[in-house]
Design an enzyme around this catalytic site. Structure first.
Site, PDB file in Angstrom:
ATOM      1  N   GLY A 101       0.771  -1.232   0.000  1.00  0.00           N
ATOM      2  CA  GLY A 101       0.000   0.000   0.000  1.00  0.00           C
ATOM      3  C   GLY A 101       0.805   1.286   0.000  1.00  0.00           C
TER       4      GLY A 101
ATOM      5  N   GLU B 164       3.614   4.902   5.995  1.00  0.00           N
ATOM      6  CA  GLU B 164       2.387   4.086   5.923  1.00  0.00           C
ATOM      7  C   GLU B 164       1.381   4.720   4.978  1.00  0.00           C
ATOM      8  OE1 GLU B 164       0.811   1.538   6.149  1.00  0.00           O
ATOM      9  OE2 GLU B 164       0.790   0.549   8.088  1.00  0.00           O
ATOM     10  N   ASP B 165       0.580   3.878   4.365  1.00  0.00           N
ATOM     11  CA  ASP B 165      -0.470   4.393   3.490  1.00  0.00           C
ATOM     12  C   ASP B 165      -1.644   4.934   4.304  1.00  0.00           C
ATOM     13  OD1 ASP B 165      -1.177   1.862   4.430  1.00  0.00           O
ATOM     14  OD2 ASP B 165      -1.634   1.023   2.462  1.00  0.00           O
TER      15      ASP B 165
ATOM     16  N   ASP C 187      -5.967   2.790  10.070  1.00  0.00           N
ATOM     17  CA  ASP C 187      -7.405   2.563  10.230  1.00  0.00           C
ATOM     18  C   ASP C 187      -7.652   2.196  11.697  1.00  0.00           C
ATOM     19  OD1 ASP C 187     -10.041   1.820   9.967  1.00  0.00           O
ATOM     20  OD2 ASP C 187      -9.709   0.263   8.485  1.00  0.00           O
TER      21      ASP C 187
ATOM     22  N   LYS D  63      -7.798   7.538   9.372  1.00  0.00           N
ATOM     23  CA  LYS D  63      -9.264   7.573   9.438  1.00  0.00           C
ATOM     24  C   LYS D  63      -9.721   8.093  10.793  1.00  0.00           C
ATOM     25  CE  LYS D  63     -10.335   3.827   6.301  1.00  0.00           C
ATOM     26  NZ  LYS D  63     -10.921   2.491   6.163  1.00  0.00           N
TER      27      LYS D  63
ATOM     28  N   PHE E 286     -14.273   3.063   3.545  1.00  0.00           N
ATOM     29  CA  PHE E 286     -13.267   2.265   2.850  1.00  0.00           C
ATOM     30  C   PHE E 286     -12.867   2.998   1.573  1.00  0.00           C
ATOM     31  CE2 PHE E 286     -11.478  -1.045   0.209  1.00  0.00           C
ATOM     32  CZ  PHE E 286     -10.605  -1.634   1.111  1.00  0.00           C
ATOM     33  N   VAL E 287     -11.556   3.237   1.429  1.00  0.00           N
ATOM     34  CA  VAL E 287     -11.072   3.997   0.269  1.00  0.00           C
ATOM     35  C   VAL E 287     -10.071   3.179  -0.545  1.00  0.00           C
ATOM     36  CG1 VAL E 287     -11.439   6.285   1.272  1.00  0.00           C
ATOM     37  CG2 VAL E 287      -9.282   5.106   1.722  1.00  0.00           C
TER      38      VAL E 287
ATOM     39  N   ASP F 104      -5.799  -0.716  -2.043  1.00  0.00           N
ATOM     40  CA  ASP F 104      -6.519  -1.631  -2.927  1.00  0.00           C
ATOM     41  C   ASP F 104      -7.842  -2.097  -2.335  1.00  0.00           C
ATOM     42  OD1 ASP F 104      -5.303  -3.360  -0.878  1.00  0.00           O
ATOM     43  OD2 ASP F 104      -5.935  -5.003  -2.171  1.00  0.00           O
TER      44      ASP F 104
ATOM     45  N   ARG G 223      -5.006   0.088  -6.988  1.00  0.00           N
ATOM     46  CA  ARG G 223      -3.810   0.731  -6.413  1.00  0.00           C
ATOM     47  C   ARG G 223      -3.235   1.793  -7.348  1.00  0.00           C
ATOM     48  NH1 ARG G 223      -2.155  -2.328  -1.965  1.00  0.00           N
ATOM     49  NH2 ARG G 223      -2.370  -4.585  -2.155  1.00  0.00           N
TER      50      ARG G 223
HETATM   51  P1  IMP Z   1      -5.278  -1.067  10.385  1.00  0.00           P
HETATM   52  O1  IMP Z   1      -4.447  -2.187  10.928  1.00  0.00           O
HETATM   53  O2  IMP Z   1      -6.749  -1.295  10.625  1.00  0.00           O
HETATM   54  O3  IMP Z   1      -4.834   0.307  10.873  1.00  0.00           O
HETATM   55  O4  IMP Z   1      -5.162  -1.082   8.819  1.00  0.00           O
HETATM   56  C1  IMP Z   1      -3.965  -0.828   8.187  1.00  0.00           C
HETATM   57  C2  IMP Z   1      -3.880  -1.458   6.815  1.00  0.00           C
HETATM   58  O5  IMP Z   1      -5.146  -1.917   6.320  1.00  0.00           O
HETATM   59  C3  IMP Z   1      -3.412  -0.410   5.840  1.00  0.00           C
HETATM   60  O6  IMP Z   1      -2.002  -0.382   5.768  1.00  0.00           O
HETATM   61  C4  IMP Z   1      -4.078  -0.828   4.554  1.00  0.00           C
HETATM   62  O7  IMP Z   1      -3.262  -1.746   3.861  1.00  0.00           O
HETATM   63  C5  IMP Z   1      -5.363  -1.510   4.993  1.00  0.00           C
HETATM   64  N1  IMP Z   1      -6.510  -0.589   4.973  1.00  0.00           N
HETATM   65  C6  IMP Z   1      -7.104   0.021   6.019  1.00  0.00           C
HETATM   66  N2  IMP Z   1      -8.123   0.799   5.622  1.00  0.00           N
HETATM   67  C7  IMP Z   1      -8.178   0.684   4.286  1.00  0.00           C
HETATM   68  C8  IMP Z   1      -9.011   1.287   3.281  1.00  0.00           C
HETATM   69  O8  IMP Z   1      -9.928   2.099   3.523  1.00  0.00           O
HETATM   70  N3  IMP Z   1      -8.748   0.907   1.993  1.00  0.00           N
HETATM   71  C9  IMP Z   1      -7.753   0.046   1.664  1.00  0.00           C
HETATM   72  N4  IMP Z   1      -6.955  -0.520   2.567  1.00  0.00           N
HETATM   73  C10 IMP Z   1      -7.153  -0.193   3.864  1.00  0.00           C
END
Ligand code: IMP
Length: 185
Positions: free
Chosen positions: A49, A104-105, A108, A136, A157-158, A164, A170
């Protein structure tokens, strides 16, 4: 208008357009240039990502940098975090005593970054800083270190600009919300 014309199939709405992303990257890069005047940082990208963000960010910076990548298990074809995180590809570099800049991308739930930072801290780098393109506004997300944020976005969700859905989208140069009919829950 340009964005409407170029909008990919399945995209319902552009949330952050290409010009806004690139403008914000220039601002972030200017701050990072000031911070890393001494020793070159090791930029650590989280595959897949963060690839778009890391490659644009490093090219907007003028100080010398090194780059390395880690891959961590993702959600697969789901849009919800499983909470299960594991390393699929580790760094090529030793990081003890290094100045790390984790790129980081999106943050969430914060679970992925929290896990990654824990793994990296155990290897005794001199410093870890974190830059995330997106964060987010998520009720119940865990507290995790993020030093610089590109954009704070609603809890949707984006896709695009590295992010992706089921491996796709992507390559979009903007951040977008998908047509809800495409998303399997
Ligand atoms: P977290 O562990 O919930 O913070 O999520 C982190 C990872 O989940 C990110 O590095 C993304 O790869 C993926 N992710 C979280 N939210 C999204 C979204 O809205 N779209 C796409 N990938 C996401």
């Amino acid at each position: 208008m340009a964005n409407l014309e170029r909008r990919a199939r399945g995209v319902a709405r552009v949330l952050v357009d290409e010009a806004a992303i690139q403008g914000r990257i220039r601002e972030l890069a200017a701050g990072l240039d000031r911070r890393y005047q001494g020793e070159p940082p090791l930029m650590v990208g989280v595959l897949n990502g963060a690839v778009a963000f890391l490659t644009d960010l490093m090219r907007a910076m003028t100080v010398p940098v090194e780059i390395d990548f880690m891959a961590i298990s993702s959600y697969g074809a789901s849009t919800k975090s499983t909470g299960v995180v594991r390393i699929l590809k580790d760094l090529n570099n030793e990081i003890e005593g290094r100045q790390l800049l984790v790129v980081e991308d999106i943050v969430d739930s914060g679970l992925t970054l929290d896990y990654l930072l824990d793994v990296l801290r155990r290897r005794n780098p001199a410093e870890i800083r974190v830059v995330a393109l997106l964060k987010k506004e998520k009720p119940g997300a865990i507290e995790v270190q993020v030093d610089e944020i590109g954009f704070t976005i609603p809890d949707e969700f984006v896709v695009g600009y590295g992010l992706d859905y089921a491996g796709l989208y992507r390559n979009l140069p903007y951040i977008a919300v998908l047509d809800p009919s495409l998303i399997k829950s």
